[in-house]
Scaffold this motif. Structure first.
Motif, short mmCIF file in Angstrom:
data_model
loop_
_atom_site.label_atom_id
_atom_site.label_comp_id
_atom_site.label_asym_id
_atom_site.label_seq_id
_atom_site.Cartn_x
_atom_site.Cartn_y
_atom_site.Cartn_z
N SER A 1 51.16 62.18 27.40
CA SER A 1 49.72 62.07 27.65
C SER A 1 49.26 60.63 27.44
N ILE A 2 48.84 59.98 28.51
CA ILE A 2 48.49 58.57 28.46
C ILE A 2 47.02 58.40 28.08
N LEU A 3 46.76 57.60 27.07
CA LEU A 3 45.40 57.31 26.62
C LEU A 3 44.93 55.93 27.04
N PHE A 4 45.83 54.99 27.19
CA PHE A 4 45.47 53.64 27.64
C PHE A 4 46.52 53.16 28.64
N PRO B 1 55.58 51.16 33.37
CA PRO B 1 55.35 49.86 32.73
C PRO B 1 53.88 49.59 32.43
N GLU B 2 52.97 50.32 33.05
CA GLU B 2 51.56 50.04 32.80
C GLU B 2 50.98 50.83 31.64
N THR B 3 51.79 51.72 31.05
CA THR B 3 51.31 52.49 29.91
C THR B 3 51.22 51.61 28.67
N ILE B 4 50.07 51.63 28.04
CA ILE B 4 49.86 50.88 26.81
C ILE B 4 50.02 51.78 25.59
N ALA C 1 45.43 48.27 20.04
CA ALA C 1 44.15 47.89 19.42
C ALA C 1 43.37 46.97 20.34
N LYS C 2 44.06 46.06 21.02
CA LYS C 2 43.36 45.16 21.94
C LYS C 2 42.84 45.90 23.17
N ALA C 3 43.56 46.93 23.61
CA ALA C 3 43.09 47.72 24.75
C ALA C 3 41.76 48.39 24.43
N LEU C 4 41.64 48.95 23.23
CA LEU C 4 40.37 49.55 22.85
C LEU C 4 39.31 48.48 22.61
N LEU C 5 39.72 47.34 22.07
CA LEU C 5 38.77 46.23 21.90
C LEU C 5 38.18 45.81 23.24
N ALA C 6 39.01 45.68 24.25
CA ALA C 6 38.51 45.29 25.57
C ALA C 6 37.49 46.31 26.07
N ARG C 7 37.78 47.59 25.87
CA ARG C 7 36.84 48.64 26.28
C ARG C 7 35.54 48.54 25.51
N MET C 8 35.62 48.29 24.20
CA MET C 8 34.41 48.18 23.40
C MET C 8 33.61 46.94 23.78
N TYR C 9 34.27 45.85 24.10
CA TYR C 9 33.55 44.66 24.55
C TYR C 9 32.84 44.93 25.87
N LEU C 10 33.47 45.70 26.74
CA LEU C 10 32.81 46.07 27.99
C LEU C 10 31.59 46.93 27.71
N TYR C 11 31.74 47.92 26.86
CA TYR C 11 30.63 48.83 26.56
C TYR C 11 29.47 48.11 25.90
#
Length: 478
Positions: free
Chosen positions: A362-365, A278-281, A235-245
């Motif tokens: 399939s990696i999304l974040f 390790p970088e997959t969220i 949820a925070k990964a998408l939040l960071a993207r939305m804050y950027l957008y």
């Protein structure tokens, strides 16, 4: 069989009939959900419920709610915008400047050539499946909230996941179509007449849902260690993207920082897209039977020339610097029998769908995006040293030297170039970057003869407008 014929016919009367049928499917979602659970049980590893009246019984047992959530993720993997077969990765790559298209699908050809219309079946399928997922998430939220049988933590976990799904799907819709309805109800009469919401309000609703999801998921252990279930970090990964957008640079920086600390970059580029990276969220799990690995590999890897459907554009290939290890590790090539033609393809996912062992999901974040989010936000805030440090961490992993750019403007351009070669052929990142930075016209005018500035938004599907006139007006240019 009749439904399949209706889809293929493309006739607007049939489309209208099927759209109406779709509304009925949404209204009776719990019943139909139970009918398809069995088909995805290998994906979720949870026994499907035995009682078809799951609108009454599903929320009495956490295992059946878990099945309902897993079905949403299964649907994401197999259908619609996040599908590796015909979702954002291949379609937005041909819509933008990442992939050339050699296939024969009329709808994809229209999108590749930028002569698409509101009758395009790819876009209609994306729209319908998106609101199907949103309805499913809302149904789970409603059921969890009213359940007297689930524990407090179980309620928090399922409610938080469903809020994330609702926010995530809306984030894709608003990025593609602009003003869209933000649906948070299971009332089918209301949903049939819902109106479009202004883009900025859609983003506000997404951020509110995600903020609530983070709070609900705090302290809740994920169901699986394989990172296939959304948790507070997702949820925070998408939040960071939305804050950027939405250009909230401070929140984008602080949110991305937590994720960067928790998900270190994979040092070996050849292992970045393995399921244990390790970088997959967050990633969508492969099936235990078929496909054992990703749809993306089966879609994008060229087996023979001729015979290819997609191939990387010359423009993308030329954007890699000399010595960039991503070129060596993430791009494959194949030549025809005479060695007169060589085509290049995304080779981030390397395991074919028929492999006997699941090696890739399939990696999304993933955290590389978060590093680039923070780098961009820091540049906007004037923290040029911090921005350079983040940018260099991505470049150094790829075997490149530190950036020599020292100005904010120069750094922002360098970050976009880095995003292009780091995130290519991944869930439409390149197209969304061109759109949000107002650079789509500059990139596509010469490449796409039919390019129009109105192509920055996709059309609302005509079949949906006929069913619900409240979705009017149509986006400009269509």
């Amino acid at each position: 069989m009749r439904i399949l014929k209706i889809i293929k016919s493309g006739h607007m009367t049939h489309r209208r009939a099927f759209a109406g049928m779709n509304r009925l499917l949404l209204f009776t979602f719990p019943f139909f959900l139970s009918l398809i659970w069995l088909g995805c049980s290998d994906f979720i590893n949870v026994d499907p419920p035995k009682n078809n009246l799951i609108s009454v019984t599903v929320f009495k047992d956490p295992a059946t709610v878990e099945s309902a959530m897993a079905n949403l993720y299964y649907s994401m993997r197999e259908q619609g915008m996040t599908s590796g077969s015909f979702g954002l990765t291949p379609v937005l790559s041909i819509y933008g400047d990442e992939l050339d298209y050699y296939g024969f699908n009329a709808d994809q050809t229209q999108l590749y050539n930028h002569n698409h219309s509101a009758d395009n079946n790819v876009l209609w399928g994306w729209w319908q499946q998106a609101y199907y997922l949103i309805y499913g998430a809302n149904d789970i939220i409603r059921g969890v909230e009213s359940s007297n049988d689930l524990s407090v933590d179980e309620k928090k976990a399922f409610h938080g996941q469903a809020l994330f799904v609702r926010g995530y799907v809306h984030s894709l819709l608003v990025s593609l179509f602009g003003d869209v309805p933000y649906v948070n109800s299971t009332n089918y009469r209301e949903n049939n007449t819902v109106a479009r919401m202004a883009e900025e309000k859609v983003y506000d609703s997404i951020i509110r849902d995600l903020t609530d999801a983070v709070e609900l998921l705090e302290g809740i252990e994920p169901i699986s260690k394989r990172r296939i279930w959304p948790d507070r970090y997702v949820a925070k990964a998408l939040l960071a993207r939305m804050y950027l957008y939405t250009e909230n640079w401070e929140m984008a920086t602080s949110t991305a920082s937590e994720l960067i600390d928790h998900f270190p970059l994979e040092t070996n580029l050849s292992n970045t897209f393995l399921k244990g990276s390790p970088e997959t969220i967050w990633q969508l799990a492969a099936d235990e039977n078929f496909p054992n690995n990703t749809r993306e590999a089966g879609t994008l890897i060229i087996q023979t020339v001729p015979g290819q459907t997609y191939a990387l554009t010359d423009a993308l290939l030329a954007s890699f610097e000399n010595g960039d290890l991503r070129y060596d590790n993430w791009i494959g090539n194949v030549s025809d029998s005479n060695n007169t033609t060589t085509l290049y393809y995304p080779h981030k996912y390397k395991a074919g769908v028929n492999e006997k062992e699941s090696l890739e999901y399939s990696i999304l974040f993933r955290s590389a995006e978060q590093v680039l989010i923070r780098s961009e936000a820091r540049a906007h805030m004037g923290n040029l040293t911090g921005s350079q440090t983040d940018l260099n961490s991505i470049r150094n992993r790829a075997g490149l030297s530190n950036t020599t750019v020292t100005t904010a403007h120069g750094l922002l351009e360098a970050i976009q170039r880095e995003r292009r070669v780091e995130l290519f052929a991944e869930q439409g990142h390149r197209w969304f970057d061109l759109k949000r930075t107002a650079n789509a016209g500059r990139a596509l005018t010469d490449l796409k003869p039919n390019w129009q500035e109105t192509d920055i938004l996709l059309p609302i599907p005509e079949a949906e407008l006929e069913i619900n006139p409240n979705l009017l007006p149509q986006n400009p240019g269509y």
